[in-house]
Design an enzyme around this catalytic site. Structure first.
Site, short mmCIF file in Angstrom:
data_model
loop_
_atom_site.label_atom_id
_atom_site.label_comp_id
_atom_site.label_asym_id
_atom_site.label_seq_id
_atom_site.Cartn_x
_atom_site.Cartn_y
_atom_site.Cartn_z
N GLY A 66 -10.94 2.82 7.82
CA GLY A 66 -11.19 4.17 8.33
C GLY A 66 -10.82 4.24 9.81
N HIS A 112 -12.35 1.72 0.54
CA HIS A 112 -10.92 1.42 0.36
C HIS A 112 -10.23 0.94 1.62
CE1 HIS A 112 -9.98 5.06 2.42
NE2 HIS A 112 -8.77 5.20 1.95
N ASN A 156 -7.05 7.29 -5.08
CA ASN A 156 -7.26 8.74 -5.21
C ASN A 156 -7.07 9.17 -6.66
OD1 ASN A 156 -7.49 8.69 -2.43
ND2 ASN A 156 -5.43 9.47 -2.05
N HIS A 190 0.85 -1.19 0.00
CA HIS A 190 0.00 0.00 0.00
C HIS A 190 0.89 1.24 0.00
CE1 HIS A 190 -2.87 2.84 2.38
NE2 HIS A 190 -3.05 2.99 1.09
#
Lengths: 475, 138
Positions: free
Chosen positions: A401, A398, A324, A233
């Site tokens: 959170g 995604h 994004n 990531h």
């Protein structure tokens, strides 16, 4: 604003069109997640729904939280032929931050024996954390090649395999990238950062497949129960951040010039077809390519290390997703195909089966989507659905959170204790920064399963498999 | 008077500088931001010196411009900044900045700051104290 919502289904809520809203705002979540959402999420999605040229609805994914202009987990599509805009806030600072996931062909027990040695070498090889730099040194011209070529640039220089390009969004190379739209400052910051992981919530994780929910799709994606996977990531590093910073100023001026009311400074935007809007799109495409190249280089470095420790491994890229972005996509609107500029801020593209953009191997099952949990909890592999395509332009959440701020996490946990606690559960964590480890403590995040179940039940995604962490490298 | 502090934000980190002048609040906001990068920022002994400048369209936007300029040049000079002397003239800022290259850092590092944002952005005077604050993306 929360009290004005209308429940459409158990998993979807609507803020009806009012005042300056061009379209309604939709929230995909169960009641519990909706109640947890910060009031700012509702304000921000309302503001997005007011933007010119927005089509159908402004949308918030189940992991939505307070962002910069758009909520994180925000999705919105704009029609360039109808005054549609492009917004810096709809993309964010870390352009094309995303996840790639690779299979290894090895099972958990095979890797567990050599895990410590593997992580030691990965820790020494993968540049991560504050002030780290990659081994690749670029000049201005060479960096322009990265910005145009993306992962294709990396493959052409020996970082990874040509066949991997089909398993990356945009086949590893975002079109329309124009380095002349990117500032010299942005480029200068990036010369030493290609092939670096970064810090914050970025990670390299060794995982194993703990449970499979859909065997057919898992087979198409090419993994089996108990197989070890590698997830990376990270994003476009300093270049993406500088593009965001530069264009907030440029589109701020453009919004005034074109008379677009701005309700929040980071929601600045310009008409897609204006010179400013076109330049931002081309610069952002460079940012996407920078991120794709970065993950391609990192994937290659990880493969090299992995094969040194496990020569029988067969490392294959399942897919590389971006979070994004703003992309030009064709979607059906009122029964007709329309070309739209789809903004996904902290949201994943999740295309349905049959989309021509997908590699042939996945066209029958839909796009792979990876939703990361935390260092100590499960993550999920899912696939795109027809309903997700109909409801949300083929988009989904995604991540989990955050449930707790970074400051609160720092006050509550010590990095060394977090790492020791995870070690006692059999999860090996190598962290460049103890502070980073504390901020990313598993308890600081929401329960990823609740978020994934909401996305699955809303029909945005279909659960394919659950994976559990074996080891994690944090910047 | 406390020079700087961090404040709560759901996903990222709020930074706040305080001072008896606007320039001092900007200096301390910079110190707050770099305390995210190096927790014991005030203990660093700088070994290098730079001059930086920036401008923007209003006082609040000048704060984000200042912080983002520091982040950009922190990458380019490969150094963490720990001492600041700021001069503000309208919406223009010049600064003497001191710091230490990353390879000379021996103290514990924190996390990278990606950018200074417009969220919770505030520059103003409360009682006799100037405050300069915003959320930084990490």
């Amino acid at each position: 604003m929360k009290k004005d919502l209308i429940q459409i289904s158990q998993w979807q809520w609507e803020m009806p069109k009012k005042d300056s809203m061009q379209v309604p705002a939709w929230f995909f979540a169960d009641k519990g997640l909706l109640e947890q959402m910060d009031v700012k999420v509702f304000e921000q999605l309302h503001n997005v729904a007011c933007l010119p040229g927005i089509v159908k609805a402004a949308m918030a994914m189940p992991d939505a939280h307070w962002g910069y202009g758009f909520p994180i987990g925000g999705v919105a599509a704009f029609d360039s032929q109808n005054g549609g805009v492009i917004s810096v806030g709809g993309v964010g600072y870390d352009i094309s931050c995303g996840v790639r996931c690779m299979t290894t062909g090895l099972v958990r027990e095979e890797v567990q024996k050599g895990l410590s040695g593997l992580m030691e070498e990965l820790f020494a090889t993968i540049p991560a954390g504050v002030g780290s730099e990659g081994k690749i040194r670029l000049t201005p011209n060479k960096l322009d090649e990265v910005l145009v070529g993306g992962a294709k640039w990396a493959v052409e220089r020996g970082y990874g395999l040509k066949e991997e390009l089909d398993y990356i969004e945009e086949h590893g190379c975002m079109p329309h990238a124009d380095p002349s739209c990117v500032s010299d400052l942005a480029k200068e910051r990036q010369y030493r950062q290609v092939g670096t992981l970064g810090s914050g919530n970025h990670y390299l994780e060794i995982q194993y497949v703990n449970e499979i929910y859909c065997e057919e799709t898992a087979k198409a994606f090419g993994f089996k129960p108990n197989e070890v996977l590698i997830a990376i990531h990270c994003g476009s590093r300093a270049l993406g951040h500088q593009i965001g910073t530069d264009y907030i100023q440029i589109l701020g001026r453009a919004a005034k010039k074109y008379g677009i009311p701005i309700r929040e400074r980071e929601l600045v935007c310009a008409p897609i077809l204006s010179p400013e809007g076109e330049r931002y799109f081309k610069a952002m495409a460079c940012g996407i390519n920078c991120a794709l190249a970065n993950r391609q280089v990192l994937g290659h470095l990880v493969r090299e290390v992995f094969l040194r420790h496990f020569p029988s491994a067969s490392i294959r890229l399942i897919y590389d997703v971006s979070h994004n972005t703003c992309k030009v996509e064709t979607h059906e609107v009122n029964g007709r195909p329309r070309q739209l500029y789809v903004h996904r801020k902290g949201a994943t593209r999740a295309f349905a089966p049959g989309r021509p953009e997908l590699p042939e191997q996945y066209r029958g099952v839909g796009q792979p989507v990876f939703i990361g949990g935390t260092m100590g909890t499960c993550s999920y592999i899912l696939s795109g659905t027809e309903m997700g395509e109909e409801l949300a332009w083929g988009s989904a959440c995604h991540g989990a959170g955050r449930a707790m701020s970074r400051n609160a996490a720092l006050k509550r946990w010590k990095g060394r204790d977090v790492v020791a606690s995870l070690a006692s559960k059999g999860i090996l964590v190598k962290a460049v920064s103890w502070q980073g480890a504390a901020e990313e403590a598993p308890g600081a995040y929401k329960d990823v399963t609740t978020v994934v179940d909401a996305a699955h039940n809303a029909g945005l995604l279909k659960k394919v498999a659950r994976v559990l962490p074996m080891a994690c490298l944090k910047g | 008077m406390k020079r700087f502090e961090l404040f709560e934000h759901g996903a990222d980190i709020g930074i706040r500088g305080m001072g008896s002048t606007l320039a001092q609040a900007f200096e301390n906001a910079a110190l707050a931001m770099f305390s995210v990068v190096v927790p014991n920022i005030q203990d660093l002994v700088p070994s290098r010196f730079w001059q930086l400048s920036c401008e923007s369209y209003d006082q609040e936007a000048l704060l984000t411009a200042w912080l983002n300029t520091l982040l950009s040049y922190s990458d380019i000079y490969r150094a963490v900044f720990c001492s600041f002397e700021v001069k503000i003239d309208g919406c223009s800022l010049t600064a003497d900045v001191k710091g230490i290259p990353y390879e000379e850092l021996t103290v514990e590092k924190g996390v990278e700051v990606k950018g200074a944002t417009f969220t919770e952005l505030y520059v103003g005077k409360q009682d006799d104290v100037w405050i300069a604050q915003c959320v930084v993306d990490v």
